[in-house]
Design a protein around this motif. Sequence first.
Motif, PDB file in Angstrom:
ATOM      1  N   LYS A  44       0.836  -1.196   0.000  1.00  0.00           N
ATOM      2  CA  LYS A  44       0.000   0.000   0.000  1.00  0.00           C
ATOM      3  C   LYS A  44       0.871   1.245   0.000  1.00  0.00           C
ATOM      4  CE  LYS A  44      -4.178  -1.518   2.354  1.00  0.00           C
ATOM      5  NZ  LYS A  44      -4.040  -1.873   3.761  1.00  0.00           N
ATOM      6  N   SER A  45       0.331   2.358  -0.496  1.00  0.00           N
ATOM      7  CA  SER A  45       1.147   3.558  -0.674  1.00  0.00           C
ATOM      8  C   SER A  45       1.725   4.040   0.655  1.00  0.00           C
ATOM      9  CB  SER A  45       0.330   4.663  -1.315  1.00  0.00           C
ATOM     10  OG  SER A  45      -0.627   5.129  -0.405  1.00  0.00           O
ATOM     11  N   ASP A  46       1.044   3.731   1.764  1.00  0.00           N
ATOM     12  CA  ASP A  46       1.556   4.161   3.071  1.00  0.00           C
ATOM     13  C   ASP A  46       2.827   3.393   3.416  1.00  0.00           C
ATOM     14  OD1 ASP A  46      -1.234   4.650   2.789  1.00  0.00           O
ATOM     15  OD2 ASP A  46      -1.516   2.737   3.820  1.00  0.00           O
ATOM     16  N   GLY A  47       2.889   2.129   2.961  1.00  0.00           N
ATOM     17  CA  GLY A  47       4.051   1.305   3.234  1.00  0.00           C
ATOM     18  C   GLY A  47       5.300   1.892   2.612  1.00  0.00           C
ATOM     19  N   TYR A  98       6.100   4.997   2.366  1.00  0.00           N
ATOM     20  CA  TYR A  98       6.665   6.019   3.253  1.00  0.00           C
ATOM     21  C   TYR A  98       7.607   5.376   4.258  1.00  0.00           C
ATOM     22  CZ  TYR A  98       3.434   9.715   1.793  1.00  0.00           C
ATOM     23  OH  TYR A  98       2.765  10.648   1.088  1.00  0.00           O
ATOM     24  N   ILE A  99       7.145   4.246   4.822  1.00  0.00           N
ATOM     25  CA  ILE A  99       7.964   3.545   5.804  1.00  0.00           C
ATOM     26  C   ILE A  99       9.281   3.137   5.165  1.00  0.00           C
ATOM     27  CG2 ILE A  99       8.043   1.580   7.394  1.00  0.00           C
ATOM     28  CD1 ILE A  99       5.027   1.568   7.425  1.00  0.00           C
ATOM     29  N   ALA A 100       9.196   2.599   3.925  1.00  0.00           N
ATOM     30  CA  ALA A 100      10.402   2.142   3.240  1.00  0.00           C
ATOM     31  C   ALA A 100      11.367   3.300   2.999  1.00  0.00           C
ATOM     32  CB  ALA A 100      10.024   1.491   1.912  1.00  0.00           C
ATOM     33  N   ILE A 101      10.823   4.455   2.569  1.00  0.00           N
ATOM     34  CA  ILE A 101      11.694   5.596   2.286  1.00  0.00           C
ATOM     35  C   ILE A 101      12.394   6.065   3.554  1.00  0.00           C
ATOM     36  CG2 ILE A 101      11.694   8.026   1.603  1.00  0.00           C
ATOM     37  CD1 ILE A 101       9.409   7.244  -0.344  1.00  0.00           C
ATOM     38  N   GLY A 102      11.646   6.134   4.651  1.00  0.00           N
ATOM     39  CA  GLY A 102      12.243   6.536   5.920  1.00  0.00           C
ATOM     40  C   GLY A 102      13.353   5.597   6.336  1.00  0.00           C
ATOM     41  N   LEU A 103      13.075   4.281   6.206  1.00  0.00           N
ATOM     42  CA  LEU A 103      14.081   3.286   6.594  1.00  0.00           C
ATOM     43  C   LEU A 103      15.311   3.382   5.709  1.00  0.00           C
ATOM     44  CD1 LEU A 103      11.953   0.091   7.359  1.00  0.00           C
ATOM     45  CD2 LEU A 103      13.343   1.436   8.941  1.00  0.00           C
ATOM     46  N   SER A 133       8.809  10.049   8.071  1.00  0.00           N
ATOM     47  CA  SER A 133       8.291   9.248   6.968  1.00  0.00           C
ATOM     48  C   SER A 133       7.776   7.899   7.480  1.00  0.00           C
ATOM     49  CB  SER A 133       9.421   9.043   5.958  1.00  0.00           C
ATOM     50  OG  SER A 133       8.931   8.889   4.687  1.00  0.00           O
ATOM     51  N   ILE A 134       8.569   7.268   8.340  1.00  0.00           N
ATOM     52  CA  ILE A 134       8.192   5.956   8.879  1.00  0.00           C
ATOM     53  C   ILE A 134       6.899   6.055   9.697  1.00  0.00           C
ATOM     54  CG2 ILE A 134       8.884   4.136  10.490  1.00  0.00           C
ATOM     55  CD1 ILE A 134      11.798   4.738   9.710  1.00  0.00           C
ATOM     56  N   GLY A 173       3.769   6.902   7.450  1.00  0.00           N
ATOM     57  CA  GLY A 173       3.335   5.722   6.705  1.00  0.00           C
ATOM     58  C   GLY A 173       2.711   4.698   7.630  1.00  0.00           C
ATOM     59  N   GLY A 174       3.344   4.484   8.793  1.00  0.00           N
ATOM     60  CA  GLY A 174       2.839   3.515   9.747  1.00  0.00           C
ATOM     61  C   GLY A 174       1.446   3.862  10.212  1.00  0.00           C
ATOM     62  N   ILE A 218      -0.974   5.671   8.708  1.00  0.00           N
ATOM     63  CA  ILE A 218      -2.052   5.463   7.738  1.00  0.00           C
ATOM     64  C   ILE A 218      -2.286   3.985   7.504  1.00  0.00           C
ATOM     65  CG2 ILE A 218      -2.988   6.197   5.511  1.00  0.00           C
ATOM     66  CD1 ILE A 218      -0.708   8.237   5.392  1.00  0.00           C
ATOM     67  N   SER A 219      -1.182   3.187   7.461  1.00  0.00           N
ATOM     68  CA  SER A 219      -1.410   1.780   7.140  1.00  0.00           C
ATOM     69  C   SER A 219      -2.077   1.048   8.301  1.00  0.00           C
ATOM     70  CB  SER A 219      -0.110   1.100   6.706  1.00  0.00           C
ATOM     71  OG  SER A 219       0.882   1.292   7.667  1.00  0.00           O
TER      72      SER A 219
END
Lengths: 314, 324
Positions: A286-289, A291-296, B138-139, B142-143, B145-146
């Motif tokens: 999902k598009s929210d995931g 964001y997590i990947a980019i941050g990591l 960012s993390i 994203g976390g 919303i998901s």
Amino acid sequence: MRMKSIFRHETILFLVVIAALVILSIQAEQFATIDNLLNQGRFLTEVSLVALIMTFVIVTGGIDLSVGSILGLSAIVLGVAWKKLGLPLPLAILVALSVGTLAGLFNGIIITRFKVPPLIATLATLALYRGLAEGISQARSIRGYPEWFFVLGQGEFFGIPTQLWIVAFFTLLTGFILTYTTWGRATYAIGANETAARFSGIAVDKTKLFIYAASGFAASLAAIIFVSRVSTTRSDMGMGLELDAITAVVLGGTSIFGGKGTIVGTFFGLILIQILKNGLSLAGVKSDGTYIAIGLVLILTLLISNLFNRNSEG
Amino acid sequence: MNNQYENNNKFFSRFLINYGQELVLLASIIILFVVVSQVNHRFLGGNNLNTIFAGNAYIGVAAIGMSILIITGNIDVSVGALIGVLATICGTLAVSGYPIWVAWTAPILVGIAVNSLVGIIVAYAGIPSIVVTLGMMSILRGGLISVTGGDWITDMPEGFFLAQQDFMGIRVPLLALIFFTILMFYIMSNTTWGRSLYAIGGNPEAARTSGIDLKKGVVIAFAVHGMFVGLSTILFATQLNIIQSTVPPNLELTVITASVIGGVSIMGGTGTVIGSSLATILFAAIGSSLIFIGVSAYWLRAIMGILILCTVLADMARRRRVVT
């Protein structure tokens, strides 16, 4: 020695980009198609233009948080000048570009003339420019642009999206300026040691003024391409763009303290972010995931890069 | 005679140097109240003031933590996203039947944990805090919303809504802001730990040679900031009957602006939490008073921007005069 460590960061980044490309094309069949990749380039354009100049800003040891707001303001000026004031569209584009450049120049004046730290100066103008965009537009969107205008954001030129040519041109231009010209060397000198730069006869204030004005220009150019791509003008355009651009620049190995960084690095940073966004969504994340990947990826890349640099020095 | 005058003068100028920005803010708040209440008498009505201050107190509490961080020469741009995540945790625990005290404690603990991790990366891996917190933002975003999928949390149990309660006629969030401001002001100006924060930000090398563990100091500053983000979240999450999965846009920038306008130098080493709390109150009052004197809501942000800019320029002018 320092050249070596810069090279090392970019090499790591390049390997990460390749790894991401390979993994994602195995995971999602539609990913590695020419059509998809070119289309992704369209989404990359606005943040790229801003991030290229942001590289200069950060290399001088500064930062520009107001770029997203300048984008919003320029887009609104474009729409209002054309629809409300009745100017011909080419003239309205010129007006929007001038307003964006002036907004950037105003940042530069606050920073150089009044010695306000860039973070604070652009934090204040971030609110100011976004506020002007909201006030002028009264939160109404503007639509109905003529067909020819969409060539910029939706058209093609020799089979490649129009805006990609613009991005390619600016990437080469900024890369050349930063690496091979006196201006570029002055930019590094200011970031490494501003006092020393001043004493060695570099026009520090003039260079900074020029860079912040260029940052405003890049944001307004991005605004015009953005409006052309989505066929509408809204006052909330470009919100959060500053953080995307800064992420790309920093991911590309530019030191947030200034004095170090390259356009090549920023280029890889931009590409990595976009292929992660697109590839992961095609792979079913999902598009929210993403964001997590980019941050990591941002934190891990810098962690690894710092570890390598420390080892090479120690 | 003469000597005493000089002493007084010295005391006065030292007071100006130390608390100049706080005085400017206080004067601005008073002038604003006087002027706006002349234009519209309802502005000073007790209920209105209570609403303005209580609704914005959570920003002030977060700004206390942010000020501590900035004073040590660090920054946190993930605070908005973290408040969103913590509010969701807080609300979810409350509706899933856990005792209310658990729902209130969780955001504080998670806030401390997340920010300690950030502090460890900043201190021990040597990555600038603006970069680490950018990634963290960012993390967290994203976390959030998901996990929530954009759904709002409703039907919290009775007694959950701390921020809606009154104590001696004053809303709890405002009381909390005043309490924590005074507490932290005292701790930061009178304890060894508090002074070490200024030393770390003002001159790290000198701080190190005088025996302060810089790395540990930074991690602890982040942990304390995390605690205040947790406290801020409790006020934010319990003020309305719903918890949205979003926080006000640019919340992190609002919090940073409050700290900086409050006189905390972005270079580290100076500033007080009284300044940041006064700045929060000033912003809230400006926003509300513009509505009371009939300015179109669409121009609010532009006027706020001009005012922030003026405050910054005035502060730069004052600092230069004091230094020379």
